[in-house]
Design an enzyme around this catalytic site. Structure first.
Site, PDB file in Angstrom:
ATOM      1  CG  HIS A 135      -1.825  -1.195   1.295  1.00 60.80           C
ATOM      2  ND1 HIS A 135      -1.377  -2.446   1.669  1.00 60.80           N
ATOM      3  CD2 HIS A 135      -3.159  -1.326   1.043  1.00 60.80           C
ATOM      4  CE1 HIS A 135      -2.392  -3.291   1.648  1.00 60.80           C
ATOM      5  NE2 HIS A 135      -3.487  -2.636   1.273  1.00 60.80           N
ATOM      6  CG  HIS A 373      -5.965   1.832  -0.577  1.00 60.60           C
ATOM      7  ND1 HIS A 373      -5.992   2.488   0.628  1.00 60.60           N
ATOM      8  CD2 HIS A 373      -6.210   0.522  -0.296  1.00 60.60           C
ATOM      9  CE1 HIS A 373      -6.240   1.623   1.587  1.00 60.60           C
ATOM     10  NE2 HIS A 373      -6.380   0.426   1.057  1.00 60.60           N
ATOM     11  CD  GLU A 522     -20.477  -5.424  24.737  1.00 68.94           C
ATOM     12  OE1 GLU A 522     -21.430  -5.651  25.498  1.00 68.94           O
ATOM     13  OE2 GLU A 522     -20.539  -4.630  23.765  1.00 68.94           O
ATOM     14  CG  HIS A 585     -28.937 -12.301  26.949  1.00 65.44           C
ATOM     15  ND1 HIS A 585     -29.592 -11.757  25.869  1.00 65.44           N
ATOM     16  CD2 HIS A 585     -28.526 -11.246  27.707  1.00 65.44           C
ATOM     17  CE1 HIS A 585     -29.597 -10.432  25.978  1.00 65.44           C
ATOM     18  NE2 HIS A 585     -28.954 -10.098  27.070  1.00 65.44           N
TER      19      HIS A 585
END
Length: 777
Positions: A135, A373, A522, A585
């Site tokens: 890159h 890129h 999280e 859950h």
């Protein structure tokens, strides 16, 4: 700097501004003098000193000569009016909003500045070209800001990359890693020689395709998956703030006093993890965190305006960051310097510096396109870029003037470290106890002698409890015993039982606290903990949530495993026993999926002794992260359970056989181990020789000797039953073709936990009946 490429676009030669109209000349990377006299297309907004309006085409780079542009232009008209052909690509006609700041051409730096900046660019170009992979665009665009940062502001010692008080640098846009490797080489780090650059992206090289902290000395964190690097930087800054708050004294030299710098790109800002971490950083007031945003507006798909048009600076301002905009990041070295100085002057909040750049700066035909890129420029374009930037040197040859300038960092860094050592001695004279603690635990990263002796053990006579509660007890003991132990939960501390009762929260104004409040973030939490540990100041972080929500943070957990860092994951509510919250859950496939992760110890303790063993293992395993799963429901303390057995991954809990020849082996993990033990008692009453094996960690067991493995699971014993409230995947290795599993391969249900467990077969009687069936075959 020399006029060898331009901001895309910027204005030069404003000839008239009359009311709302302007006549000016636009300049861009390739079309050296695109004329735009367009009173109807463009207007002048005096309040922001900006030309606004529409531009009738996107592909500026396609123009080889000047041409008049207006809304009526078409591809045919452009081809007709241009005094040259259209550089191997068609011009895409579109009306697109244009806002062009009125700025001057890039200011001229010194010749040495230009040489140094182009040294970075061409090391990146040449390495990518040799590898035919990589890159190059980011290093070409970010070279000026990186040069200013590393040459003028960053504090580091190339000959001692692990100096505790060095500034930390993170390249969050890790795909542009040749930028970092070039800087390490040019500034004199021994880890990256010129031959290493020539081996970019090759087998067993020190210059892999993305920065890897465990491969290349001088690389602080492993980056590549976008967004995680800036989150790591937040963790690094939290570690600095914590150590500074605990040890710096008003009447002594500061022994912890360094910055965390991070270069991030558009992709990093698109990824949600960056928002999670940066929101928390603003809340915490991390004044020594400075992020430089490579605002080049190009991603793999093309121009970012196809999907990403928000005002990123306003977003960071809302997070609580100080924000600055450097409009010409391609050449305005003074503006870059002033921005960093301003950032360092703001001490109560992190700073976000938006640096507008051109990706692939200097490439005549590829700059400001997605083509630059992630691919080599190609021989022809490399030659054209050398000519365009007046770079007269062959591949991998750097002028001595450039080396001399960059390597001023060697004596400068040595002097900075020597001064710090002098300051530390003065600090030690005033605060010998604190200095001894800092040196032993934070520099040498040792553990206190005898820390493990404080950990609890249990007998079957001790009352049963949920393993999450037992975990909370052990966490608090560890915090008392180990001064570098800290952590927190993603807004679930009362459920995870992870609060350290004797210590305050880590908050703005009290960074000495050891309870980390991550909020419902999280993924950000996991990546921040990686940064805290990679600060290399001895800190041992833990983070917590419900086991099912590890789905949100797997990317960070994988990088911890890859980077060989011992983050501790405390995951409660580990099975169907969650009960009423239902299948959203209740983790089913999670144990199996995490066991697939390389270099991750997955611990599922059955009782109090195994909880203690899990944490002892986690503290000792500094190059392997540990995932500890814990129950919501109570479990008994089992006969035969032990801390030392837990450290081996699997061990014999009870056994009435002799000569290593049981009739059947019943094995279990976590809360279900009690059913294996109970079923064994019923079978033994019928004269069956039964071995019960507790199996808290497959990974630790795999590391044991063949002799030990045979002593637990004799190859001759084929009749086996495994019980675990998770999916069956993976258990076939341990139960053999003659065995069976009591597992679950469907999603759960909402009901009281004991009822859910029973309805899915997790009972003593079902384990007993399954064992009887296996014995009868």
């Amino acid at each position: 700097m020399a006029d060898t490429g331009f901001v895309a676009p910027f204005l030069t030669g404003v000839s008239s501004v009359q009311g709302a109209s302007v006549t000016a000349t636009l300049r861009c990377p390739v079309a050296k003098s695109v004329s735009a006299a367009s009173a109807s297309n463009y207007s002048y907004d005096a309040s922001v000193k900006t030309i606004v309006g529409t531009r009738p085409f996107r592909a500026y780079n396609g123009l080889r000569a000047s041409s008049s542009l207006d809304k009526s232009s078409s591809t045919a008209a452009l081809k007709k009016t241009a005094s040259g052909d259209i550089a191997r690509r068609s011009v895409v006609i579109t009306n697109e909003t244009l806002a062009v700041p009125l700025i001057a051409e890039p200011p001229k730096g010194t010749k040495v500045d230009e040489l140094c900046i182009n040294s970075i660019r061409f090391l990146a170009i040449d390495a990518v070209e040799k590898a035919k992979s990589g890159h190059p665009g980011l290093p070409m665009g970010c070279a000026p800001m990186s040069y200013v940062l590393w040459n003028k502001y960053m504090k580091y010692n190339p000959k001692n990359p692990n100096w505790i008080n060095r500034d930390r640098f993170v390249l969050s846009a890790g795909h542009g890693c040749m930028l970092q490797y070039a800087l390490l080489h040019l500034t004199g780090f021994d880890s990256v020689g010129i031959e290493d650059l020539k081996q970019f992206r090759q087998w067993d090289s020190k210059t892999p395709g993305h920065p890897e902290s465990f491969i290349t000395e001088g690389v602080e964190v492993t980056t590549g998956p976008l967004g995680q690097g800036i989150a790591n930087a937040v963790g690094l800054a939290m570690a600095e703030a914590h150590c500074a708050a605990r040890f710096n004294k008003p009447d002594a030299p500061k022994i912890v006093d360094h910055y965390t710098y991070c270069i991030l790109g558009d992709g990093c800002n698109m990824e949600g993890v960056s928002g999670e971490a940066c929101s928390l950083a603003g809340h915490q007031g991390l004044g020594k965190l400075i992020a430089l945003y490579d605002d080049n507006k190009i991603s793999i798909d093309g121009h970012t305006d196809i999907s990403f048009t928000e005002d990123v600076s306003k977003r960071f301002e809302a997070y609580g960051w100080h924000t600055i905009h450097v409009q010409n990041g391609n050449g305005d070295l003074d503006a870059i310097s002033k921005a960093i100085e301003e950032a360092k002057a703001v001490t109560d909040k992190p700073t976000f510096i938006k640096v507008s750049t051109t990706i692939g700066y200097g490439s005549p035909n590829l700059a400001n396109t997605h083509s630059v890129h992630g691919a080599a420029l190609g021989d022809k374009e490399v030659g054209a870029t050398r000519k365009n930037l007046n770079w007269e040197y062959p591949p991998f040859v750097i002028p001595e003037e450039s080396y001399a300038k960059f390597r001023e960092s060697i004596p400068k860094g040595a002097a900075a470290e020597a001064q710090w050592q002098k300051d530390f001695e003065a600090y030690k004279a005033k605060y010998p106890t604190e200095a001894a603690e800092f040196e032993k635990y934070f520099i040498k990263m040792e553990l206190p002698e005898g820390w493990e002796k404080a950990l609890p053990t249990f007998t079957p006579q001790d009352p049963g409890d949920a393993t999450r509660n037992l975990s909370g007890r052990v966490l608090n003991i560890l915090a008392d015993e180990i001064p570098t132990f800290l952590g927190g939960s993603a807004d679930l501390a009362p459920s995870n039982m992870t609060l350290l009762k004797k210590f305050p929260d880590f908050q703005k104004g009290q960074h000495h606290g050891r309870n980390l409040r991550f909020g419902v973030r999280e993924f950000g939490m996991g990546a921040i903990c990686n940064g805290i540990l990679l600060h290399d100041s001895g800190l041992i972080p833990y983070c917590a949530t419900f086991f099912v929500f590890t789905d949100y943070m797997r990317g960070a957990m994988r990088l911890a495993a890859l980077s060989e860092i011992g983050v501790i994951y405390v995951m409660t509510h580990d099975s169907l026993g969650v009960g009423e919250d239902g299948p959203t859950h209740q983790p089913i496939e999670h144990l199996a999926s995490h066991r697939c992760q390389i270099n991750l110890n997955v611990m599922r303790p059955a009782d109090g002794n195994e909880v203690t063993g899990a944490y002892k293992s986690a503290i000792l395993e500094r190059k392997t992260p540990t995932l500890i799963t814990l129950t919501r429901q109570k479990v008994p303390n089992l006969e035969g359970s032990s801390v030392e057995g837990t450290l081996k991954g699997a061990y014999i809990l009870t056994d009435n056989s002799t000569d290593n020849k049981p009739d059947i082996i019943l094995m279990g993990t976590g809360s279900e181990t009690q059913w294996a033990a109970g079923a064994a008692e019923k079978l033994r009453a019928e004269g069956v020789k039964v071995r019960v094996v507790s199996f808290p960690c497959w990974e630790l067991f795999e590391k044991q000797s063949d002799e030990y493995k045979e002593s637990v699971f004799p190859k001759a014993v084929k009749k086996r039953v495994a019980v675990e409230a998770g999916c069956s995947f993976g258990w076939s290795k341990w139960v053999t073709d003659d065995g069976a599993t009591v597992t679950i391969d469907t999603y759960g249900a909402s009901a009281p936990g004991d009822l859910v467990m029973a309805n899915f077969g997790f009972t003593l009687d079902n384990v007993y009946n399954t064992a009887k069936k296996v014995l009868s075959q």
